[in-house]
Write a protein that holds these residues in place. Structure first.
Motif, PDB file in Angstrom:
ATOM      1  N   GLN A 281       0.867  -1.067  -0.124  1.00 54.64           N
ATOM      2  CA  GLN A 281       0.365  -0.185  -0.012  1.00 54.64           C
ATOM      3  C   GLN A 281       1.085   1.163   0.384  1.00 54.64           C
ATOM      4  N   ARG A 318      -4.006   6.396   0.477  1.00 57.21           N
ATOM      5  CA  ARG A 318      -5.335   6.197   1.552  1.00 57.21           C
ATOM      6  C   ARG A 318      -6.030   4.942  -0.006  1.00 57.21           C
ATOM      7  N   SER A 319      -5.486   3.522  -0.012  1.00 53.97           N
ATOM      8  CA  SER A 319      -6.979   2.796  -1.073  1.00 53.97           C
ATOM      9  C   SER A 319      -5.631   2.491  -1.926  1.00 53.97           C
ATOM     10  N   TYR A 321      -2.948   0.404  -4.166  1.00 51.14           N
ATOM     11  CA  TYR A 321      -1.899  -1.063  -3.676  1.00 51.14           C
ATOM     12  C   TYR A 321      -1.147  -0.766  -5.556  1.00 51.14           C
ATOM     13  N   HIS A 385      -7.035   1.245  -7.148  1.00 48.35           N
ATOM     14  CA  HIS A 385      -7.812   1.907  -5.832  1.00 48.35           C
ATOM     15  C   HIS A 385      -8.789   0.934  -5.850  1.00 48.35           C
ATOM     16  N   TYR A 387      -9.619  -1.537  -1.940  1.00 47.88           N
ATOM     17  CA  TYR A 387      -8.902  -2.670  -1.042  1.00 47.88           C
ATOM     18  C   TYR A 387      -8.672  -3.533  -0.624  1.00 47.88           C
ATOM     19  N   ASP A 389      -7.333  -6.640   2.146  1.00 45.29           N
ATOM     20  CA  ASP A 389      -6.703  -7.271   3.151  1.00 45.29           C
ATOM     21  C   ASP A 389      -6.632  -8.466   3.085  1.00 45.29           C
ATOM     22  N   ASP A 659     -14.507  -3.758   7.270  1.00 40.82           N
ATOM     23  CA  ASP A 659     -13.900  -3.059   6.523  1.00 40.82           C
ATOM     24  C   ASP A 659     -13.605  -2.637   4.434  1.00 40.82           C
ATOM     25  N   HIS A 660     -14.157  -3.696   4.110  1.00 40.42           N
ATOM     26  CA  HIS A 660     -13.884  -3.700   3.091  1.00 40.42           C
ATOM     27  C   HIS A 660     -15.120  -2.603   2.142  1.00 40.42           C
ATOM     28  N   THR A 663     -14.668   0.790   3.010  1.00 39.80           N
ATOM     29  CA  THR A 663     -13.265   1.824   2.346  1.00 39.80           C
ATOM     30  C   THR A 663     -14.060   1.593   1.133  1.00 39.80           C
ATOM     31  N   GLN A 667     -14.678   5.701  -0.291  1.00 42.05           N
ATOM     32  CA  GLN A 667     -14.395   6.549  -1.743  1.00 42.05           C
ATOM     33  C   GLN A 667     -15.012   6.879  -2.294  1.00 42.05           C
TER      34      GLN A 667
END
Length: 1087
Positions: A281, A318-319, A321, A385, A387, A389, A659-660, A663, A667
């Motif tokens: 990230q 932010r987000s 990767y 862009h 998420y 995890d 969390d997914h 996020t 956005q």
């Protein structure tokens, strides 16, 4: 591999420190990595290193010791140790963050600079980027036979020569140097042995074009130092060569009204590991203008600063990767199929620039680079862009990794009310592809044993899709209402936008498409229901032309109404839908097709509500949970495909999907989820209502005041708006409609699509993954794994001393966090370690803390004297309470029940001293003529009473007595006996004409009876003329006593139930003491 003991670790650290202080000895050639690997173990071979140090004529090392410090020695046999040349004069000090928790620092260390080597030493020819032969390719020393053997079969050609080796060309760490006229980016690969350099000219005016030169020469560290020394000597008159910063990657170049800017990744953190490839990230970026030091900014050009301010509204930390070696823009099924297809066609490896541009958010920034150099992805990294995890599920020693990757499309991207529906190209708003990869951590790579390239059967994946309803509809948020009216702007009888959208889904995922529509069906004022009707007609129109078995499956369900209804089960309905979805689309399971089966996902579940946020995330979670059961079953971890709620595995999966969803909601909508899974499961607490209100207000505030700025940043970064002379500025546009739609003037020139055959037949063909071809052993031995996959270098880091505590797989979030701490209950077997055990009922250590049920304890006559005293009702005397109430941590039950053989003498002495045990002695009770012959309890402090027996035993004697008495409890419970006296008492009790009290005593001392109960004990309640006879002479308080006695003799419906009113009565004095802990089962052992 062998275990790595602490002594070996200390020895390896000492040897490493010794080597750091001496010139680096060359290492012998490293053998080829095995094809099948387990969890990485830090390995350091002192003997091999020492042997290599004595052989000065050894071949050039393939993997030298890595140099991460500025003060380290010169590499690859320079033979001298010297301070850094630019440490004091020119270099800008770059200090990496002391990240003690990561195996790799967040900020890159700069290139190791040393002084110029001795002029008498032999020099290799250096192809300087300033020389005319920039494009000439040379092999550096050490890239001879050893490397050719290592990369046998790999093609390292220019453009059009086929796929190239990913190992040699891919740069992982960068150092940006500057002179007065140029920037130089020195890139090093993952081994920090191969280096390349990129030259970028600095402009002196706004109209200058971008000039980039890629030097294809591969240098050693020693040769790169010589090259930088040459550049520094040639620029002494203008300040020399200076270190500007370090970076982990180059995102590209962007231009507004003036010069170009270069965007660098300066900080990163690891978020996932897939097949031995790390995913990072972005945590920090730097925008550097490509201007010379003498460049003067025009103060009148306020548009440039305004464009920079708009770009700064987009937070790239932010987000966002990226990965160096794994294509995160495609699904795992696509990546595996692509590699297996290339293998079947005889290609050595696939191209490294086949990214899905739909999810490459820096695609606009990469365009200037792709026009100037042939291999832009050697230097630049595509970013997504969304998420990402990853977490681990521990199942009795087996570990399964769950990875969630959400990719947001860059097409028609924007804020909530500003981007609705679809554009005329078929792209929808809030288009997010969610993939969950479930793999068992038996091996690291994608390869199976054999080796069978990209045929590891421990990898599975499932893909879902969410997106706005593919119609032309908008919502005007210029007012103050939180729910603006929905307007259908254009009614297309041929549903062109929906046709383009579903054809794109067929291209990406195959057929069929399962469209789960969760919008409201009935409303007082039609809003969402208007879209439901139009969307239903669109699917009916499109389905009439699709072949059987490939039609769009439309499932419409009013989830909002079902959630508000008390008689509808939201989760149950979603579970049945999820089962239908999995049976329709299937999931991907890798394998070789011979010893392990192959499964391929055909089609996708497309879920939408009105915003594609709250309801959509809950539905996708249930579908993902169902897919998780199928994936774990395919891996042989579960015997069934169903997983219950409130288990450790599902709780972890729920946390990841929350969390997914949060996020994705931030956005697109500006706030986190308003309705979570607890809301739809109807288990949320009343405190969550305030949280929902706050999130609703945040969403309303962002949509009303901040979405415009965010939309401008999206349009600028994604290249939807490009500055041109004579065109209006971005902030002057009344709408960005034409930035996201085709130019209407070009419609006439574009060939129209067929309204009947709106789909592409090739996209409807089933996706297949062919079984692994049979390859002879000799042919397989010729192909090295490193030619097709460089996971070995990236994950295992050869020649690097690593620590388990700093490695990402070791620190990964896991179901172990749900286990009780400390692990006392897990040691004695009271806690089920399975992550699939339902945890809604308290168990383990939590049961000890559960409030015990109130009840009456029936005591034997011999124990009645223990109830009389307030301070003497404990099973052990009051002096032992302090020693016995503190539990002994870490002591097992079996050890506590054991009594040492040497303690029998002290124990008998202690018992003979008059300490009253918890359990009575059967033999003593049978032989005693009266209860007074039993053990005497003495609480006097002067030793008198009871024959002057000692009344205060030591703490050790108290502990042993407690252990002995508890052992007696266990023994008597397992071997129940009845003494003769007890049998006689019971026979006399059951034969008595019901005037015998439940608790009796042969003889009670007068001092042990409360004065108000003395008359009752004497037997006044047994008078012949009635239970209570009033005396001839009334005494004060007699009526009160009579009322008390009458109340006491009343028997309730359930006499053994103690109510709150009874708790304060005197006859429940023993019960109150029991509640305070003065009971057998409240005692704690003392170690």
């Amino acid at each position: 591999m062998a275990a790595f003991t602490p002594s070996q670790h200390l020895a390896s650290v000492a040897i490493a420190n010794t080597l750091a202080a001496e010139p680096d000895p060359p290492l012998p050639p490293r053998p080829r990595p095995p094809q099948h690997h387990h969890v990485p173990v830090p390995v350091f071979n002192p003997a091999q290193t020492a042997a290599a140090g004595t052989d000065t004529t050894a071949a050039e090392p393939i993997f030298p010791l890595l140099h991460n410090d500025l003060g380290d020695t010169d590499s690859l046999g320079s033979g001298t140790t010297a301070p850094s040349r630019f440490a004091d004069d020119h270099a800008t000090t770059v200090v990496a963050d002391d990240d003690e928790d990561d195996d790799e620092p967040a900020v890159a260390q700069p290139f190791h600079r040393t002084s110029t080597p001795d002029s008498a030493a032999p020099h290799t020819r250096i192809s300087s980027p300033m020389a005319p032969d920039d494009e000439e390719h040379h092999h550096f020393p050490g890239m001879g036979d050893a490397d050719d053997d290592e990369h046998e079969g790999c093609i390292d050609g220019g453009p059009g020569a086929g796929p190239r080796s990913k190992l040699v060309h891919k740069m992982h760490k960068f150092s940006l140097y500057e002179t007065a006229s140029r920037f130089y980016i020195v890139g090093g690969d993952v081994t920090e042995k191969r280096y390349r350099i990129l030259k970028i000219d600095r402009t002196i005016d706004d109209a200058a074009d971008l000039s980039i030169t890629d030097d294809k020469t591969i240098y050693t560290q020693k040769d790169m130092n010589q090259l930088l020394d040459t550049i520094d000597d040639g620029n002494k008159g203008t300040g020399g060569l200076r270190l500007r910063c370090t970076a982990w990657g180059l995102l590209g170049f962007i231009r507004f009204t003036g010069p170009y800017y270069m965007l660098l990744i300066t900080k990163k953190s690891t978020v996932a590991m897939i097949g031995g490839h790390y995913v990072y990230q972005i945590d920090g970026t730097d925008l550097i203008p490509l201007t010379s030091p003498s460049f003067k900014t025009d103060q009148r050009n306020t548009e440039e600063s305004r464009f920079l301010g708009i770009l700064n509204n987009l937070d790239l930390t932010r987000s966002f990767y990226y990965s160096y070696s794994y294509d995160i823009t495609h699904t795992l099924q696509h990546n595996i199929t692509r590699e297996r297809t290339a293998l079947a066609n005889g290609q050595p490896c696939t191209a490294d620039d086949d990214f899905n541009s739909m999810f490459v958010w820096n695609n606009h920034l990469l365009q200037p680079v792709t026009k100037l150099i042939n291999a832009p992805y050697d230097w630049c990294r595509p970013i997504i862009h969304g998420y990402i995890d990853q977490a681990a599920v521990s199942i009795y020693g087996r570990t399964a990794h769950i990875t969630i990757i959400a990719r947001r499309s860059r097409h028609f991207a924007g804020a909530r009310f500003l981007k609705r529906g679809a554009n005329d190209l078929g792209y929808v708003a809030n288009d997010v592809e969610t993939e969950q990869i479930v793999s068992e951590a038996l091996t690291t790579s994608f390869h199976g044993p054999g080796p069978k390239f990209f045929a590891n059967p421990t990898y599975t994946s499932y893909v879902q899709h969410r997106g706005s309803i593919p119609l032309y509809w908008t919502q005007d948020n210029t007012g103050v209402t939180p729910k603006p009216p929905i307007e259908l702007n254009l009614v297309d009888p041929f549903y062109t936008a929906a046709a383009l959208h579903f054809d794109n889904l067929f291209e990406r995922y195959g057929a069929p498409i399962y469209a789960l529509n969760l919008v409201k069906a009935r409303e007082r004022t039609p809003r969402e229901s208007k879209l439901l009707d139009e969307y239903t007609r669109a699917i009916e129109y499109l389905n009439q032309f699709l072949p059987p078995g490939r039609k769009i499956i439309h499932k419409a369900w009013d989830m909002s109404r079902a959630a508000k209804s008390r008689d509808q089960d939201v989760i149950g309905t979603l579970e049945s839908i999820a089962e239908d979805v999995l049976n329709t689309t299937g999931f991907f399971h890798n394998g070789d097709g011979h010893t392990s089966p192959i499964r391929v996902q055909n089609g996708v579940a497309r879920t939408n509500c009105i915003d594609c946020l709250d309801r959509t995330n809950a539905a996708q979670f249930v579908i993902g949970k169902r897919a998780l059961g199928y994936q774990l079953h395919a891996l042989g971890i579960l015997g069934d495909t169903a997983i219950n709620y409130d288990t450790d595995a599902v709780n972890l999966f729920t946390h990841m999907y929350h969390d997914h969803g949060d996020t994705i909601a931030v956005q697109y909508g500006g706030s986190q989820l308003v309705n979570t899974m607890e809301t739809y499961r109807k288990i949320n607490q009343w405190t969550s209502h305030s949280r929902d209100m706050i999130e609703s207000f945040k969403r309303y505030y962002n949509n009303s005041f901040l979405d415009g700025q965010r939309q401008e940043a999206y349009n600028l970064f994604l290249g939807n708006y490009i500055f041109a002379l004579g065109q209006p500025m971005l902030w002057d546009l009344a709408t960005d409609y034409y930035l996201h739609h085709e130019n209407p003037r070009l419609w006439l020139e574009k060939r129209k699509r067929d309204y009947i055959n709106w789909y592409t037949p090739k996209f409807l063909e089933p996706r297949v993954l062919m079984p692994y071809p049979h390859i002879k052993g000799s042919e397989a031995a010729k192909t090295s794994v490193s030619c097709r996959d460089d996971y070995w270098l990236e994950y295992y880091r050869p020649s690097t001393l690593s620590s388990f505590l700093k490695m990402f797989p070791f620190k990964m979030n896991s179901t172990i966090k749900y286990m009780p701490m400390p692990f006392k209950s897990t040691q004695d077997g009271r806690y089920d370690l399975s992550p699939f055990r339902v945890r809604n009922e308290p168990e383990g250590d939590s049961q000890d803390k559960k409030k015990l049920k109130k009840e009456v304890t029936i005591l034997a006559p011999q124990d009645l004297d223990r109830l009389a005293d307030d301070a003497d009702t404990s099973s052990i005397n009051a002096a032992s309470d302090k020693a016995t109430t503190a539990p002994s941590r870490g002591m097992s039950l079996q050890r506590w029940l054991q009594t040492a053989p040497n303690d029998n003498q002290n124990l008998n002495k202690y018992l003979m001293n008059g300490t009253h045990g918890i359990m009575k002695e059967a033999t003593t009770a049978a032989a005693s003529s009266t209860p007074n012959n039993s053990y005497t309890y003495n609480n006097s402090s002067d030793g008198e009473g009871g024959g002057g027996i000692k009344s205060k035993p030591s703490a050790l004697e108290k502990s042993r007595a407690a252990q002995w008495t508890f052992t007696q409890v266990v023994h008597e419970s397992l071997n129940p006996t009845v003494s003769a006296a007890e049998a006689d008492d019971y026979a006399r009790y059951i034969s008595h004409p019901q005037n015998l009290p439940l608790v009796v005593s042969a003889e009670i001392a007068a001092s042990e009876i409360e004065p108000e109960y003395q008359e009752y004990v004497d037997g006044s309640w047994q008078y012949a003329d009635g239970p209570l006879v009033a005396s001839a002479t009334p005494t004060p308080g007699h009526e009160d006593d009579r009322a008390l006695y009458v109340e006491m003799l009343k028997i309730g419906e359930n006499p053994l139930t103690v109510t709150e009113e009874d708790a304060q009565k005197k006859r429940y004095k023993a019960y109150r003491k029991w509640l305070r802990g003065k009971s057998l089962f409240k005692q704690q052992p003392v170690d």
